[in-house]
Design an enzyme around this catalytic site. Structure first.
Site, PDB file in Angstrom:
ATOM      1  N   LYS A  42       1.877   1.025   1.787  1.00 58.62           N
ATOM      2  CA  LYS A  42       1.186  -0.276   1.710  1.00 58.62           C
ATOM      3  C   LYS A  42      -0.193  -0.281   2.352  1.00 58.62           C
ATOM      4  O   LYS A  42      -0.774  -1.338   2.602  1.00 58.62           O
ATOM      5  CB  LYS A  42       2.033  -1.438   2.282  1.00 58.62           C
ATOM      6  CG  LYS A  42       3.461  -1.523   1.809  1.00 58.62           C
ATOM      7  CD  LYS A  42       3.683  -1.126   0.380  1.00 58.62           C
ATOM      8  CE  LYS A  42       3.089  -2.123  -0.598  1.00 58.62           C
ATOM      9  NZ  LYS A  42       3.167  -1.558  -1.992  1.00 58.62           N
ATOM     10  N   HIS A  79       3.746  10.033   1.764  1.00 59.12           N
ATOM     11  CA  HIS A  79       3.865   9.097   2.886  1.00 59.12           C
ATOM     12  C   HIS A  79       4.563   9.764   4.064  1.00 59.12           C
ATOM     13  O   HIS A  79       4.905   9.106   5.042  1.00 59.12           O
ATOM     14  CB  HIS A  79       4.715   7.889   2.498  1.00 59.12           C
ATOM     15  CG  HIS A  79       4.128   7.001   1.457  1.00 59.12           C
ATOM     16  ND1 HIS A  79       2.839   6.540   1.496  1.00 59.12           N
ATOM     17  CD2 HIS A  79       4.679   6.450   0.340  1.00 59.12           C
ATOM     18  CE1 HIS A  79       2.628   5.751   0.442  1.00 59.12           C
ATOM     19  NE2 HIS A  79       3.723   5.683  -0.261  1.00 59.12           N
ATOM     20  N   SER A 129       2.359  -7.062   3.193  1.00 58.73           N
ATOM     21  CA  SER A 129       2.415  -6.355   1.907  1.00 58.73           C
ATOM     22  C   SER A 129       3.783  -5.705   1.710  1.00 58.73           C
ATOM     23  O   SER A 129       4.382  -5.798   0.630  1.00 58.73           O
ATOM     24  CB  SER A 129       1.307  -5.300   1.867  1.00 58.73           C
ATOM     25  OG  SER A 129       1.267  -4.648   0.625  1.00 58.73           O
TER      26      SER A 129
HETATM   27  P1  A3P Z   1      -1.307  -6.387  -0.863  1.00 57.30           P
HETATM   28  O1  A3P Z   1       0.181  -6.403  -0.980  1.00 57.30           O
HETATM   29  O2  A3P Z   1      -1.780  -6.875   0.468  1.00 57.30           O
HETATM   30  O3  A3P Z   1      -1.978  -7.096  -1.996  1.00 57.30           O
HETATM   31  P2  A3P Z   1       0.015   0.983  -1.508  1.00 57.30           P
HETATM   32  O4  A3P Z   1      -0.692   1.466  -2.741  1.00 57.30           O
HETATM   33  O5  A3P Z   1      -0.195   1.866  -0.341  1.00 57.30           O
HETATM   34  O6  A3P Z   1       1.434   0.664  -1.781  1.00 57.30           O
HETATM   35  O7  A3P Z   1      -0.712  -0.373  -1.065  1.00 57.30           O
HETATM   36  C1  A3P Z   1      -0.591  -1.543  -1.833  1.00 57.30           C
HETATM   37  C2  A3P Z   1      -1.618  -2.551  -1.354  1.00 57.30           C
HETATM   38  O8  A3P Z   1      -2.928  -2.135  -1.783  1.00 57.30           O
HETATM   39  C3  A3P Z   1      -1.392  -3.935  -1.939  1.00 57.30           C
HETATM   40  O9  A3P Z   1      -1.788  -4.864  -0.919  1.00 57.30           O
HETATM   41  C4  A3P Z   1      -2.332  -3.917  -3.120  1.00 57.30           C
HETATM   42  O10 A3P Z   1      -2.700  -5.182  -3.604  1.00 57.30           O
HETATM   43  C5  A3P Z   1      -3.519  -3.187  -2.532  1.00 57.30           C
HETATM   44  N1  A3P Z   1      -4.399  -2.647  -3.574  1.00 57.30           N
HETATM   45  C6  A3P Z   1      -4.067  -1.825  -4.596  1.00 57.30           C
HETATM   46  N2  A3P Z   1      -5.126  -1.594  -5.383  1.00 57.30           N
HETATM   47  C7  A3P Z   1      -6.164  -2.278  -4.845  1.00 57.30           C
HETATM   48  C8  A3P Z   1      -7.542  -2.441  -5.214  1.00 57.30           C
HETATM   49  N3  A3P Z   1      -8.055  -1.866  -6.292  1.00 57.30           N
HETATM   50  N4  A3P Z   1      -8.314  -3.225  -4.415  1.00 57.30           N
HETATM   51  C9  A3P Z   1      -7.809  -3.829  -3.320  1.00 57.30           C
HETATM   52  N5  A3P Z   1      -6.518  -3.711  -2.924  1.00 57.30           N
HETATM   53  C10 A3P Z   1      -5.704  -2.941  -3.687  1.00 57.30           C
END
Ligand code: A3P
Length: 283
Positions: A42, A97, A127
């Site tokens: 996340k 991870h 998140s």
């Molecule tokens: P939120 O749940 O706060 O919206 P991971 O890829 O490590 O699982 O992280 C997911 C988080 O990264 C989510 O946060 C998601 O919305 C955010 N995210 C993914 N792509 C993104 C982008 N292009 N710009 C900004 N945030 C992004």
């Protein structure tokens, strides 16, 4: 559903098993030309993957729109990811991870490049709460409060955020290690993409940089079915579109009580006080 426990760390139940986790650590061969994106879940992993794919394709969307994101950059510790990664010719883009003590041993004598992404743990909690409630095969918290408690105990997928970040950060002076933050990436996406290109030794033209920016935006990723997790079938996900939730910094302010935020900050200080505070660029 409960988590799978391996060496004291909780993992999702589907696609993870002790045999693969052991093999990843003991037998997986990291090659000098590999590029690895490593995060606590996340933290913006998939955003980074999308940016890297677009750097490799010079902004062209063919690859990101035809291949699922988890195949473009396999998760080496999951069963399907392990198979994808092993089959692939170099230079490979890989994700993980894993906490550093469970990471492939071959990495430590390789020249592979690592991009480690950190994010405000309070935003990771929010998140994570929504994400883990949108997918199967992990232990489900009943409330944000309960999830916060589990997070502090390290009783969430991939264990303690504090341990993960501290241990990986100890690599930060290495030449082949680039540390980025979600917050800086939001604040200055273009500057950080340039930093990544420099780290990878890739030259991009200004018009390519514009395409990379445009095609890795939150909106573009949300609309790309190969990137937004919507093609996962319902053995994986409860709700469609679990990944691209809000994409902002500071959403924790909408969920933490003042008392929870204060208690968290106090604990953060206790656990991380000896590290340079400029490593944590968030409020
Ligand atoms: P939120 O749940 O706060 O919206 P991971 O890829 O490590 O699982 O992280 C997911 C988080 O990264 C989510 O946060 C998601 O919305 C955010 N995210 C993914 N792509 C993104 C982008 N292009 N710009 C900004 N945030 C992004």
């Amino acid at each position: 559903s409960d988590n799978l426990w391996y060496e004291g760390i909780p993992f999702p139940k589907k696609d993870y098993n002790p045999e693969i986790l052991r093999k990843v650590q003991e037998e997986f061969v990291i090659k000098d030309e590999d590029v690895l994106i490593i995060t606590f879940p996340k933290s913006g992993t998939n955003w980074l993957i999308e940016i890297l794919c677009l750097i490799y394709s010079k902004g062209d969307t063919k690859w990101i729109q035809s291949v699922p994101i988890w195949e473009r950059s396999p998760w080496i510790e999951s069963e399907p990811g392990f198979a994808f990664a092993n089959d692939r010719e170099g230079p490979r883009l890989l994700s993980s991870h894993l906490p550093i003590h469970l990471f492939p041993k071959s990495f430590f004598s390789s020249k592979a490049k690592v991009i480690y992404v950190i994010r405000n743990p309070k935003d990771i909690i929010v998140s994570g709460y929504f994400f883990w409630n949108s997918v199967h095969f992990v232990k489900k918290p009943k409330s944000m409060e309960q999830y916060l408690e589990w997070f502090l105990e390290g009783n969430v997928p991939y264990g303690s955020w504090f341990d993960h970040v501290r241990a990986w950060m100890s690599m930060r002076e290495r030449e082949n290690f680039l540390m980025l933050s979600y917050e800086e990436l939001k604040r200055d996406t273009e500057g950080n993409i340039e930093k990544i290109c420099q780290f990878l030794g890739k030259k991009v033209e200004p018009e390519e940089l514009n395409l990379i920016l445009k095609n890795s935006s939150f909106q573009a990723m949300r609309e790309n079915k190969m990137s937004n997790f919507s093609i996962l079938d319902d053995t994986y996900i409860v709700h469609k579109n679990p990944l691209l939730r809000k994409g902002v910094t500071g959403d924790w302010k909408n969920y933490f009580t003042v008392a929870q935020a204060e208690a968290f900050d106090k604990l953060f200080q206790e656990k991380m006080a000896d590290l340079p505070q400029e490593l944590f660029p968030w409020e």
